[in-house]
Design an enzyme around this catalytic site. Structure first.
Site, short mmCIF file in Angstrom:
data_model
loop_
_atom_site.label_atom_id
_atom_site.label_comp_id
_atom_site.label_asym_id
_atom_site.label_seq_id
_atom_site.Cartn_x
_atom_site.Cartn_y
_atom_site.Cartn_z
N TYR A 1 -7.27 -5.39 -9.87
CA TYR A 1 -6.81 -4.96 -11.20
C TYR A 1 -7.75 -4.08 -12.02
CZ TYR A 1 -2.97 -8.10 -10.21
OH TYR A 1 -1.87 -8.68 -9.62
N ARG B 1 0.80 -1.23 0.00
CA ARG B 1 0.00 0.00 0.00
C ARG B 1 0.84 1.28 0.00
NH1 ARG B 1 -2.08 -4.13 -0.92
NH2 ARG B 1 -3.96 -4.96 0.04
N ARG B 2 1.96 1.22 -0.74
CA ARG B 2 2.75 2.43 -0.95
C ARG B 2 2.91 2.69 -2.44
NH1 ARG B 2 8.15 1.51 2.61
NH2 ARG B 2 7.19 0.46 4.39
N GLY B 3 2.10 1.97 -3.24
CA GLY B 3 2.12 2.24 -4.67
C GLY B 3 3.14 1.44 -5.47
N PHE C 1 -1.55 -18.93 -15.45
CA PHE C 1 -0.23 -18.42 -15.86
C PHE C 1 0.19 -17.30 -14.92
CE2 PHE C 1 -3.51 -16.15 -18.26
CZ PHE C 1 -3.15 -14.83 -18.13
C1 LIG Z 1 -1.25 -11.51 -11.79
C2 LIG Z 1 -0.84 -11.85 -10.39
O1 LIG Z 1 0.31 -12.07 -10.15
S1 LIG Z 1 -2.00 -11.92 -9.18
C3 LIG Z 1 -1.10 -11.94 -7.65
C4 LIG Z 1 -1.23 -10.65 -6.87
N1 LIG Z 1 -0.43 -10.81 -5.65
C5 LIG Z 1 -0.98 -11.13 -4.46
O2 LIG Z 1 -2.17 -11.23 -4.28
C6 LIG Z 1 0.02 -11.40 -3.35
C7 LIG Z 1 -0.34 -10.67 -2.05
N2 LIG Z 1 -0.60 -9.25 -2.24
C8 LIG Z 1 0.39 -8.40 -2.65
O3 LIG Z 1 1.53 -8.79 -2.89
C9 LIG Z 1 0.05 -6.92 -2.75
O4 LIG Z 1 -0.91 -6.60 -1.78
C10 LIG Z 1 -0.50 -6.50 -4.14
C11 LIG Z 1 0.52 -6.89 -5.21
C12 LIG Z 1 -1.83 -7.17 -4.46
C13 LIG Z 1 -0.73 -4.99 -4.15
O5 LIG Z 1 0.51 -4.34 -3.97
P1 LIG Z 1 0.60 -2.85 -3.36
O6 LIG Z 1 1.97 -2.36 -3.64
O7 LIG Z 1 0.13 -2.87 -1.95
O8 LIG Z 1 -0.44 -2.08 -4.27
P2 LIG Z 1 -0.51 -0.50 -4.43
O9 LIG Z 1 0.02 0.16 -3.21
O10 LIG Z 1 0.09 -0.10 -5.73
O11 LIG Z 1 -2.09 -0.35 -4.48
C14 LIG Z 1 -2.79 0.36 -5.43
C15 LIG Z 1 -4.22 0.40 -5.04
O12 LIG Z 1 -4.77 -0.94 -5.06
C16 LIG Z 1 -5.39 -1.23 -3.82
N3 LIG Z 1 -5.16 -2.65 -3.55
C17 LIG Z 1 -4.00 -3.30 -3.65
N4 LIG Z 1 -4.16 -4.59 -3.33
C18 LIG Z 1 -5.46 -4.76 -3.04
C19 LIG Z 1 -6.23 -5.88 -2.63
N5 LIG Z 1 -5.67 -7.07 -2.46
N6 LIG Z 1 -7.55 -5.69 -2.43
C20 LIG Z 1 -8.11 -4.45 -2.58
N7 LIG Z 1 -7.40 -3.36 -2.98
C21 LIG Z 1 -6.10 -3.51 -3.19
C22 LIG Z 1 -4.68 -0.34 -2.84
O13 LIG Z 1 -5.47 -0.13 -1.70
C23 LIG Z 1 -4.49 0.91 -3.64
O14 LIG Z 1 -5.70 1.62 -3.68
P3 LIG Z 1 -5.76 3.21 -3.84
O15 LIG Z 1 -5.08 3.52 -5.14
O16 LIG Z 1 -7.21 3.49 -3.84
O17 LIG Z 1 -5.01 3.73 -2.67
#
Ligand SMILES: CC(=O)SCCNC(=O)CCNC(=O)[C@H](O)C(C)(C)COP(=O)(O)OP(=O)(O)OC[C@H]1O[C@@H](n2cnc3c(N)ncnc32)[C@H](O)[C@@H]1OP(=O)(O)O
Length: 418
Positions: A126, A93-95, A418
């Protein structure tokens, strides 16, 4: 807060730390051995593999791969397939995910990919990046004794045959068969040699215990392999002296309905088997309706699967075919990221072929690029999206026209994770 981590493509010397970070992000293991890193290394194109580094340590991962995606009509468009997106819990949650996504989408657009695709870990992640769910999956569990099928089934009666096959032969026949299946399966993507080596045990990851599957092929009356299923069976149990075994399908692909039907019938007629787990199938798979009693197929999972983001609207829309033409429709596509938005005229002819180009004509429909992603492979209904307020109609009946044009007789299906 400490200073922002550096986001960049990875170097060879970063790979082990990157794999460790990905393993941590996915809760697999906190450390990863050299053997596992070496086994995964062929998967990475370093120019498409990003990491975020905080004081030299990898804290976020992201990569993409080239794939060909089958669209309605059978053409394949260049797609950027995104995977291994993870951000370590201490840095979420830092972008960071957003920064890596922005860089990857810009590079894909620059390369000329028509779309980006991914399998979303969680639904809410997404949409903000312009992706919409383009294919869905259903997993069934069939209560075999209740399926009301004739247990005397002894193989196809149309000249085809079903044979068990060693995995070396799967490696030989599988890729050619899959290419034929892919060409007729909207939503399917190509499989790499690495995929076939992993699925047949020639390559293994130390972190993923390997169970050798049974493999069975269907041949048509000319002897050509036109279907393949691989499956594993659970340990047998004998409650009350009644045999009880679960069969889990790993893959079932077929180039004809006859082959598909024969492979399901084979699996459903295995002695001792009381439960068949279908794995991820298209929501309109033949399976439940092959049963004498379709209620014996209980839906275990029904969910969104492959998400799609248009990157080049004219290229994507002119690559597929449409029903009900000739027709013309002007789409106003909104893309907050500024990658693919604009106003486009889609013109289709009676054969189903289409041309799509930017236009200044007034719009028939307005929609987001993510909702165009939902519609692109024919799965979602523009009328339904209009009812939800996600598609705006500016000319009477435009959503209905789009419904006829975009939707496909069978639902799209991406058979592969994938
Ligand atoms: C295609 C794939 O690989 S799918 C696999 C995705 N990975 C996972 O689920 C593993 C566990 N989760 C993670 O590693 C992380 O939480 C991630 C990759 C999902 C998100 O990474 P972050 O660096 O925290 O995302 P980031 O800070 O860029 O967030 C952007 C926005 O998305 C939102 N967001 C991110 N993840 C989630 C989530 N799981 N559910 C709801 N909202 C989310 C954030 O709140 C933020 O919202 P805002 O723009 O309104 O403030």
């Amino acid at each position: 807060m400490s200073e922002s981590p550096e986001v960049r493509t990875v170097a060879e010397s970063d790979v082990a730390d990157w794999v460790r970070a990905m393993s941590t992000g996915f809760h697999l293991a906190p450390s990863v051995g050299d053997e596992e890193v070496a086994a995964r290394r062929p998967l990475f194109d370093l120019s498409r593999t990003q990491g975020a580094f905080d004081r030299g340590r990898c804290v976020a991962t992201f990569r993409s791969m080239p794939r060909r995606l089958t669209v309605p009509g059978g053409a394949a468009v260049p797609a950027s397939a995104i995977t291994n997106v993870s951000v370590t819990a201490t840095h979420r949650r830092r972008g960071l995910a957003s920064r890596m996504m922005a860089a990857d989408l810009a590079a894909a657009k620059e390369r000329g990919d028509a779309v980006s695709i991914l399998v979303a870990a969680e639904y809410p992640i997404y949409g903000r990046y312009g992706f919409g769910p383009a294919t869905w999956v259903t997993d069934w569990e069939v209560d075999v004794p209740r399926a009301a099928l004739d247990r005397r089934w002894a193989g196809p009666t149309d000249g085809g045959r079903v044979d068990l096959m060693p995995l070396e032969e799967v490696r030989e026949f599988g890729p050619g068969l899959h290419d034929r299946v892919r060409a007729r399966t909207v939503g399917a993507i190509d499989r790499t040699p690495f995929w076939w080596e992993m699925s047949t045990g020639q390559r293994r990851f130390a972190s993923q215990p390997w169970t050798e599957p049974f493999a069975v092929a269907h041949r048509d009356a000319t002897g050509r392999v036109d279907g393949l299923a691989t499956y594993t069976a659970s340990e047998e149990h004998w409650p009350g002296k009644l045999p009880k075994v679960d069969v889990s399908v790993r893959q079932l692909i077929a180039a004809s309905p006859a082959a598909e039907t024969a492979l399901w019938r084979y699996l459903l007629s295995l002695d001792w088997v009381t439960l068949l787990k279908s794995g991820h199938r298209a929501p309109d798979d033949l399976l439940p309706l092959l049963l004498g009693d379709p209620r014996a197929a209980r839906t275990e999972t029904h969910a969104d699967f492959m998400w799609l983001r248009p990157l080049d609207v004219p290229a994507a829309l002119s690559a597929r075919t449409y029903a009900g033409g000739p027709a013309a429709l002007v789409l106003d596509v909104h893309d907050a990221a500024g990658l693919a938005g604009g106003r486009f005229l889609l013109e289709t002819d009676a054969s189903g072929a289409a041309a799509c180009a930017p236009t200044t004509a007034s719009a028939d429909l307005t929609l987001s690029v993510a909702d165009l992603g939902c519609l692109y492979l024919g799965d979602e209904s523009p009328v339904r999206l209009a009812a939800l307020g996600r598609v705006s109609e500016h000319s009477s009946g435009a959503a209905r026209t789009a419904d006829v044009l975009f939707r496909t007789p069978r639902r799209p299906w991406c058979p592969d994770v994938f």
